[in-house]
Design a protein around this motif. Structure first.
Motif, PDB file in Angstrom:
ATOM      1  N   ILE A  59     -24.869  18.146 -10.565  1.00  0.00           N
ATOM      2  CA  ILE A  59     -25.227  17.624 -11.885  1.00  0.00           C
ATOM      3  C   ILE A  59     -25.802  18.729 -12.760  1.00  0.00           C
ATOM      4  N   ASP A  60     -26.574  19.630 -12.158  1.00  0.00           N
ATOM      5  CA  ASP A  60     -27.154  20.739 -12.905  1.00  0.00           C
ATOM      6  C   ASP A  60     -26.048  21.661 -13.436  1.00  0.00           C
ATOM      7  N   ALA A  61     -25.024  21.883 -12.605  1.00  0.00           N
ATOM      8  CA  ALA A  61     -23.922  22.759 -13.009  1.00  0.00           C
ATOM      9  C   ALA A  61     -22.934  22.063 -13.941  1.00  0.00           C
ATOM     10  N   HIS A  62     -22.820  20.747 -13.801  1.00  0.00           N
ATOM     11  CA  HIS A  62     -21.870  19.964 -14.602  1.00  0.00           C
ATOM     12  C   HIS A  62     -22.608  18.759 -15.200  1.00  0.00           C
ATOM     13  N   PRO A  63     -23.365  18.928 -16.270  1.00  0.00           N
ATOM     14  CA  PRO A  63     -24.171  17.821 -16.813  1.00  0.00           C
ATOM     15  C   PRO A  63     -23.375  16.565 -17.135  1.00  0.00           C
ATOM     16  N   TRP A  64     -22.112  16.708 -17.452  1.00  0.00           N
ATOM     17  CA  TRP A  64     -21.271  15.544 -17.739  1.00  0.00           C
ATOM     18  C   TRP A  64     -21.133  14.639 -16.511  1.00  0.00           C
ATOM     19  N   VAL A  65     -21.288  15.219 -15.314  1.00  0.00           N
ATOM     20  CA  VAL A  65     -21.260  14.409 -14.091  1.00  0.00           C
ATOM     21  C   VAL A  65     -22.440  13.449 -14.086  1.00  0.00           C
ATOM     22  N   GLY A  66     -23.612  13.929 -14.486  1.00  0.00           N
ATOM     23  CA  GLY A  66     -24.778  13.062 -14.571  1.00  0.00           C
ATOM     24  C   GLY A  66     -24.554  11.920 -15.537  1.00  0.00           C
ATOM     25  N   ALA A  67     -23.949  12.223 -16.682  1.00  0.00           N
ATOM     26  CA  ALA A  67     -23.677  11.186 -17.676  1.00  0.00           C
ATOM     27  C   ALA A  67     -22.722  10.141 -17.119  1.00  0.00           C
ATOM     28  N   GLN A  68     -21.691  10.592 -16.407  1.00  0.00           N
ATOM     29  CA  GLN A  68     -20.707   9.668 -15.855  1.00  0.00           C
ATOM     30  C   GLN A  68     -21.303   8.810 -14.735  1.00  0.00           C
ATOM     31  N   LEU A  69     -22.100   9.404 -13.868  1.00  0.00           N
ATOM     32  CA  LEU A  69     -22.732   8.634 -12.786  1.00  0.00           C
ATOM     33  C   LEU A  69     -23.678   7.582 -13.356  1.00  0.00           C
ATOM     34  N   ALA A  70     -24.416   7.957 -14.404  1.00  0.00           N
ATOM     35  CA  ALA A  70     -25.352   7.015 -15.020  1.00  0.00           C
ATOM     36  C   ALA A  70     -24.618   5.903 -15.760  1.00  0.00           C
ATOM     37  N   ARG A  71     -23.451   6.211 -16.290  1.00  0.00           N
ATOM     38  CA  ARG A  71     -22.698   5.249 -17.104  1.00  0.00           C
ATOM     39  C   ARG A  71     -22.079   4.135 -16.267  1.00  0.00           C
ATOM     40  N   ASP A  72     -21.626   4.471 -15.065  1.00  0.00           N
ATOM     41  CA  ASP A  72     -20.878   3.498 -14.266  1.00  0.00           C
ATOM     42  C   ASP A  72     -21.337   3.539 -12.814  1.00  0.00           C
ATOM     43  N   PRO A  73     -22.310   2.703 -12.437  1.00  0.00           N
ATOM     44  CA  PRO A  73     -22.841   2.733 -11.069  1.00  0.00           C
ATOM     45  C   PRO A  73     -21.888   2.150 -10.035  1.00  0.00           C
ATOM     46  N   TRP A  74     -20.751   1.600 -10.461  1.00  0.00           N
ATOM     47  CA  TRP A  74     -19.813   0.992  -9.517  1.00  0.00           C
ATOM     48  C   TRP A  74     -18.597   1.881  -9.243  1.00  0.00           C
ATOM     49  N   GLN A  75     -18.551   3.061  -9.836  1.00  0.00           N
ATOM     50  CA  GLN A  75     -17.408   3.940  -9.633  1.00  0.00           C
ATOM     51  C   GLN A  75     -17.397   4.508  -8.214  1.00  0.00           C
ATOM     52  N   TYR A  76     -16.239   5.070  -7.826  1.00  0.00           N
ATOM     53  CA  TYR A  76     -16.083   5.501  -6.437  1.00  0.00           C
ATOM     54  C   TYR A  76     -17.021   6.645  -6.079  1.00  0.00           C
ATOM     55  N   ALA A  77     -17.329   7.522  -7.017  1.00  0.00           N
ATOM     56  CA  ALA A  77     -18.239   8.634  -6.714  1.00  0.00           C
ATOM     57  C   ALA A  77     -19.600   8.122  -6.262  1.00  0.00           C
ATOM     58  N   VAL A  78     -20.084   7.032  -6.868  1.00  0.00           N
ATOM     59  CA  VAL A  78     -21.361   6.439  -6.456  1.00  0.00           C
ATOM     60  C   VAL A  78     -21.219   5.820  -5.070  1.00  0.00           C
ATOM     61  N   LEU A  79     -20.105   5.143  -4.830  1.00  0.00           N
ATOM     62  CA  LEU A  79     -19.849   4.580  -3.506  1.00  0.00           C
ATOM     63  C   LEU A  79     -19.812   5.684  -2.455  1.00  0.00           C
ATOM     64  N   ARG A  80     -19.252   6.824  -2.807  1.00  0.00           N
ATOM     65  CA  ARG A  80     -19.185   7.960  -1.888  1.00  0.00           C
ATOM     66  C   ARG A  80     -20.593   8.442  -1.519  1.00  0.00           C
ATOM     67  N   ILE A  81     -21.481   8.512  -2.528  1.00  0.00           N
ATOM     68  CA  ILE A  81     -22.858   8.934  -2.266  1.00  0.00           C
ATOM     69  C   ILE A  81     -23.562   7.910  -1.365  1.00  0.00           C
ATOM     70  N   LEU A  82     -23.381   6.630  -1.689  1.00  0.00           N
ATOM     71  CA  LEU A  82     -24.013   5.577  -0.892  1.00  0.00           C
ATOM     72  C   LEU A  82     -23.537   5.614   0.554  1.00  0.00           C
ATOM     73  N   GLU A  83     -22.255   5.813   0.756  1.00  0.00           N
ATOM     74  CA  GLU A  83     -21.718   5.897   2.120  1.00  0.00           C
ATOM     75  C   GLU A  83     -22.321   7.092   2.858  1.00  0.00           C
ATOM     76  N   GLY A  84     -22.385   8.230   2.170  1.00  0.00           N
ATOM     77  CA  GLY A  84     -22.957   9.419   2.800  1.00  0.00           C
ATOM     78  C   GLY A  84     -24.405   9.224   3.194  1.00  0.00           C
ATOM     79  N   VAL A  85     -25.183   8.598   2.319  1.00  0.00           N
ATOM     80  CA  VAL A  85     -26.587   8.320   2.620  1.00  0.00           C
ATOM     81  C   VAL A  85     -26.698   7.264   3.713  1.00  0.00           C
ATOM     82  N   GLY A  86     -25.905   6.202   3.588  1.00  0.00           N
ATOM     83  CA  GLY A  86     -26.009   5.081   4.517  1.00  0.00           C
ATOM     84  C   GLY A  86     -25.721   5.457   5.954  1.00  0.00           C
TER      85      GLY A  86
END
Length: 225
Positions: free
Chosen positions: A98-125
């Motif tokens: 997110i620090d290197a690509h600030p637009w990634v932060g904007a996209q993650l914040a905009r849509d919490p149901w997108q696959y990238a968020v699911l990917r993070i949740l799976e990795g943490v879970g």
């Protein structure tokens, strides 16, 4: 050759991966507003119509570009031997992305149901399970970490606009710290106390400290359970 056949031929010369990589370059160089199908077509030396064979719209493209960045950030974390270390590496990987690509932060914040968020949740879970957290508590533990990461995404989502407006982060923090230091000591003892730490704090270190606090709480609750 008909127009439709020429468009299909241009589309066949492309791949979704090439389109996403080109989109990432545009996003990194010029920001989200600069990502248009016309700009993308010019970058790839093709027609706009050819892009639509692979990508439905700009929002879909943003989600795909974000997922590619997040997937790369999470790849190394999965190799860490201890689950707590894997979660730290995962969280810092997302932080750095997110620090290197600030637009990634904007996209993650905009849509919490997108696959990238699911990917993070799976990795943490998966790592929360490896920590031995009881099954009834796994969802709350994993989503607590995810929410902390997405909170960072929301915070960083404002950075591109701030940069365009010439906002200097250090100057802003110094100004806020000075205002905190002038607050009434009886009403705001804690804020006055930490005012001196605000201007010089390191965002990355503060983020990791927050992750460690959450992990410590998960570990403690697991032991108690």
């Amino acid at each position: 050759m008909t127009t439709e056949n020429r468009t299909r031929r241009r589309a066949d010369a492309l791949t979704q991966q090439r389109i996403v990589e080109a989109a990432i370059k545009i996003l990194d160089q010029d920001g989200e507003d600069a990502l248009t199908f016309r700009a993308l077509a010019a970058h790839l030396a093709t027609g706009s119509g050819a892009l639509y064979w692979h990508v439905a719209d700009k929002q879909t493209l943003l989600a795909q570009a974000t997922d590619q960045i997040v997937a790369a950030a999470l790849h190394e974390a999965a190799t860490r031997p201890q689950p707590q270390n894997a979660i730290r590496a995962l969280a810092l990987g997302v932080f750095d992305a997110i620090d290197a690509h600030p637009w990634v932060g904007a996209q993650l914040a905009r849509d919490p149901w997108q696959y990238a968020v699911l990917r993070i949740l799976e990795g943490v879970g998966v790592q929360v399970q490896a920590m031995g957290v009881p099954e009834p508590a796994q969802f709350n533990a994993a989503t607590a970490i995810l929410s902390f990461i997405l909170g960072l995404a929301g915070q960083y989502a404002t950075r591109p606009q701030a940069a365009l407006e010439g906002v200097d982060r250090a100057a802003v923090l110094e100004n806020v710290a000075a205002k905190w230091a002038q607050l009434d000591a009886a009403q705001h003892p804690f804020v006055r106390q930490v005012a001196a730490m605000l201007s010089g704090h390191d965002d990355r270190e503060q983020f990791l400290a927050g992750i460690d606090f959450i992990l410590a709480g998960i570990v403690q609750n697991t032991i108690v359970s």
